[in-house]
Design a protein around this motif. Structure first.
Motif, PDB file in Angstrom:
ATOM      1  N   HIS A 102      -4.844   1.859  -3.368  1.00  0.00           N
ATOM      2  CA  HIS A 102      -4.187   3.099  -2.963  1.00  0.00           C
ATOM      3  C   HIS A 102      -2.687   2.937  -3.207  1.00  0.00           C
ATOM      4  O   HIS A 102      -2.247   1.879  -3.647  1.00  0.00           O
ATOM      5  CB  HIS A 102      -4.497   3.447  -1.501  1.00  0.00           C
ATOM      6  CG  HIS A 102      -3.959   2.465  -0.505  1.00  0.00           C
ATOM      7  ND1 HIS A 102      -4.392   1.155  -0.442  1.00  0.00           N
ATOM      8  CD2 HIS A 102      -3.025   2.600   0.484  1.00  0.00           C
ATOM      9  CE1 HIS A 102      -3.756   0.532   0.539  1.00  0.00           C
ATOM     10  NE2 HIS A 102      -2.917   1.370   1.104  1.00  0.00           N
ATOM     11  N   HIS A 104       0.080   3.324  -1.096  1.00  0.00           N
ATOM     12  CA  HIS A 104       1.096   2.955  -0.120  1.00  0.00           C
ATOM     13  C   HIS A 104       2.060   1.967  -0.777  1.00  0.00           C
ATOM     14  O   HIS A 104       1.668   1.202  -1.663  1.00  0.00           O
ATOM     15  CB  HIS A 104       0.453   2.301   1.114  1.00  0.00           C
ATOM     16  CG  HIS A 104       0.003   3.285   2.154  1.00  0.00           C
ATOM     17  ND1 HIS A 104      -0.941   2.994   3.103  1.00  0.00           N
ATOM     18  CD2 HIS A 104       0.401   4.564   2.395  1.00  0.00           C
ATOM     19  CE1 HIS A 104      -1.112   4.043   3.888  1.00  0.00           C
ATOM     20  NE2 HIS A 104      -0.318   5.005   3.477  1.00  0.00           N
ATOM     21  N   HIS A 107       1.321  -1.645  -1.446  1.00  0.00           N
ATOM     22  CA  HIS A 107       0.279  -1.959  -2.432  1.00  0.00           C
ATOM     23  C   HIS A 107       0.712  -1.594  -3.856  1.00  0.00           C
ATOM     24  O   HIS A 107      -0.039  -1.844  -4.800  1.00  0.00           O
ATOM     25  CB  HIS A 107      -1.020  -1.224  -2.088  1.00  0.00           C
ATOM     26  CG  HIS A 107      -1.664  -1.753  -0.846  1.00  0.00           C
ATOM     27  ND1 HIS A 107      -2.793  -2.542  -0.865  1.00  0.00           N
ATOM     28  CD2 HIS A 107      -1.298  -1.641   0.454  1.00  0.00           C
ATOM     29  CE1 HIS A 107      -3.107  -2.880   0.385  1.00  0.00           C
ATOM     30  NE2 HIS A 107      -2.216  -2.344   1.198  1.00  0.00           N
ATOM     31  N   HIS A 202      -9.133   5.402   4.732  1.00  0.00           N
ATOM     32  CA  HIS A 202      -7.825   4.840   5.105  1.00  0.00           C
ATOM     33  C   HIS A 202      -6.940   5.997   5.555  1.00  0.00           C
ATOM     34  O   HIS A 202      -5.991   6.382   4.869  1.00  0.00           O
ATOM     35  CB  HIS A 202      -7.228   4.107   3.909  1.00  0.00           C
ATOM     36  CG  HIS A 202      -5.962   3.362   4.223  1.00  0.00           C
ATOM     37  ND1 HIS A 202      -5.730   2.700   5.398  1.00  0.00           N
ATOM     38  CD2 HIS A 202      -4.826   3.170   3.485  1.00  0.00           C
ATOM     39  CE1 HIS A 202      -4.539   2.143   5.387  1.00  0.00           C
ATOM     40  NE2 HIS A 202      -3.964   2.423   4.240  1.00  0.00           N
ATOM     41  N   ASP A 224      -7.228  -1.363   1.990  1.00  0.00           N
ATOM     42  CA  ASP A 224      -6.959  -0.953   3.366  1.00  0.00           C
ATOM     43  C   ASP A 224      -8.040   0.023   3.795  1.00  0.00           C
ATOM     44  O   ASP A 224      -8.283   1.030   3.131  1.00  0.00           O
ATOM     45  CB  ASP A 224      -5.608  -0.230   3.444  1.00  0.00           C
ATOM     46  CG  ASP A 224      -4.450  -1.196   3.362  1.00  0.00           C
ATOM     47  OD1 ASP A 224      -4.694  -2.391   3.170  1.00  0.00           O
ATOM     48  OD2 ASP A 224      -3.309  -0.740   3.503  1.00  0.00           O
ATOM     49  N   ARG A 250      -7.872  -5.554   5.458  1.00  0.00           N
ATOM     50  CA  ARG A 250      -6.642  -5.376   6.204  1.00  0.00           C
ATOM     51  C   ARG A 250      -6.894  -5.671   7.673  1.00  0.00           C
ATOM     52  O   ARG A 250      -7.911  -5.348   8.223  1.00  0.00           O
ATOM     53  CB  ARG A 250      -6.187  -3.927   6.053  1.00  0.00           C
ATOM     54  CG  ARG A 250      -4.887  -3.658   6.744  1.00  0.00           C
ATOM     55  CD  ARG A 250      -4.412  -2.253   6.450  1.00  0.00           C
ATOM     56  NE  ARG A 250      -3.123  -2.055   7.123  1.00  0.00           N
ATOM     57  CZ  ARG A 250      -2.422  -0.956   7.002  1.00  0.00           C
ATOM     58  NH1 ARG A 250      -2.850   0.026   6.263  1.00  0.00           N
ATOM     59  NH2 ARG A 250      -1.287  -0.831   7.634  1.00  0.00           N
TER      60      ARG A 250
HETATM   61 ZN   LIG Z   1      -2.337   1.257   3.199  1.00  0.00          ZN
END
Ligand SMILES: [Zn+2]
Length: 310
Positions: A102, A104, A107, A202, A224, A250
């Motif tokens: 993903h 974020h 990441h 997530h 995550d 995570r």
């Molecule tokens: Zn995340």
């Protein structure tokens, strides 16, 4: 330098539907010296074992899969991971594919630094990039890459030759949006490398878990997730015989859920990464909860740890 043609596929792999064999795998825990990770056979190297907080003194999420001294797959590219990538001895020209769980920051924050570095390498073949599709809250993978390197509005449009078809340059980025449900979908295949994905929950963020099969070994990255989705256990359950599978997750997924998923999937070793300030120092309690359900080895990852997959 190895040069291989990449191929892609987006259909559901029939193997997932009929394979009755649990996979469990194995990441054997002898940690090898960072510079020699993956020199022989398959290995997973943790480039970033931390979360978003800089005070954890760890790079954010990022993982390499090595085969015989060649870095073939990069999963995520959180902040600080570009430095770790260099320290690992890997080269961007070696990669068959980049996979994102993903977008974020923790990441994906070092993606552009890795791509800029690749510009100085002798790479000619395209670099496929797979990640989630977008929503109102997050960009799709194609948008994410274009937001950096698109020739019109990209922040780094001075490097648009890497993305724009008619511009001359060294090589091209090939971003793809993955639409995945809770049934694993084969997304990428190149020689003996297969990458498959499922959707995971997530929050509001489109997110994927990845399974990589390479030379008969299997490694699963949970990304995550809160662990509520049915896809992750399926991804771990359905794999080739005699493969190996590690599970990266995570820590804000409760340890009890982690332990249950690891137990259900019969993983041979559980590697815990994405270590945040709120969990650092809580390893004993985390382990206690996991061990109630999962009896296999559990390892808390550190940056540049190397796990041979046997
Ligand atoms: Zn995340």
């Amino acid at each position: 330098m190895h040069r291989r043609n990449s191929s892609t596929a987006s259909s559901v792999c029939p193997r997932f539907l009929c394979c009755p064999i649990l996979l469990l795998l194995l990441l054997f825990a002898e940690s090898a010296h960072a510079q020699s990770c993956g020199a022989h056979g398959i290995a997973v190297q943790v480039l970033g074992s931390g979360g978003p907080e800089l005070q954890d003194k760890r790079a954010s999420s990022s993982y390499l899969i090595w085969q015989d001294g060649r870095a073939r797959v990069l999963v995520d590219a959180g902040g600080g991971s570009a430095l770790r990538f260099g320290e690992s001895g890997a080269q961007m020209s070696q990669l068959d594919v980049i996979l994102f769980s993903h977008f974020h920051v923790d990441h994906s924050g070092d993606f552009s630094a890795l791509i800029k570095s690749s510009w100085f390498e002798d790479r000619k073949r395209p670099l496929p990039i797979y990640g989630p599709s977008g929503n109102d809250f997050m960009p799709s993978t194609t948008e994410f890459v274009s937001d950096f390197f698109g020739d019109q509005h990209g922040a780094y449009r001075y490097l648009s030759e890497l993305l724009t078809p008619n511009e001359e340059g060294s090589y091209k980025l090939q971003p793809h949006n993955v639409v995945a449900g809770s049934t694993p979908v084969e997304v990428f295949r190149s020689d003996d490398l297969v990458a498959s994905a499922v959707h995971v929950i997530h929050g509001a963020v489109p997110a994927l878990a990845w399974r990589i099969e390479l030379a008969g070994k299997v490694v699963v990255f949970s990304g995550d997730t809160n662990g509520d989705d049915p896809g992750l256990p399926r991804l771990a359950h359905n794999a080739v015989p005699e493969g190996a599978q590690g599970l990266e997750r995570r820590l804000h997924m409760p340890p009890s859920v982690i332990g249950q998923i690891a137990a259900d999937a019969h993983v041979k070793m559980l590697v815990l990464s994405h270590r945040m300030l709120r969990t650092l120092g809580q390893e004993d309690q985390t382990l206690f909860q996991i061990k109630k359900r999962y009896s296999g080895p559990v390892v808390f990852a550190n940056d540049l740890d190397c796990f041979p997959v046997k």
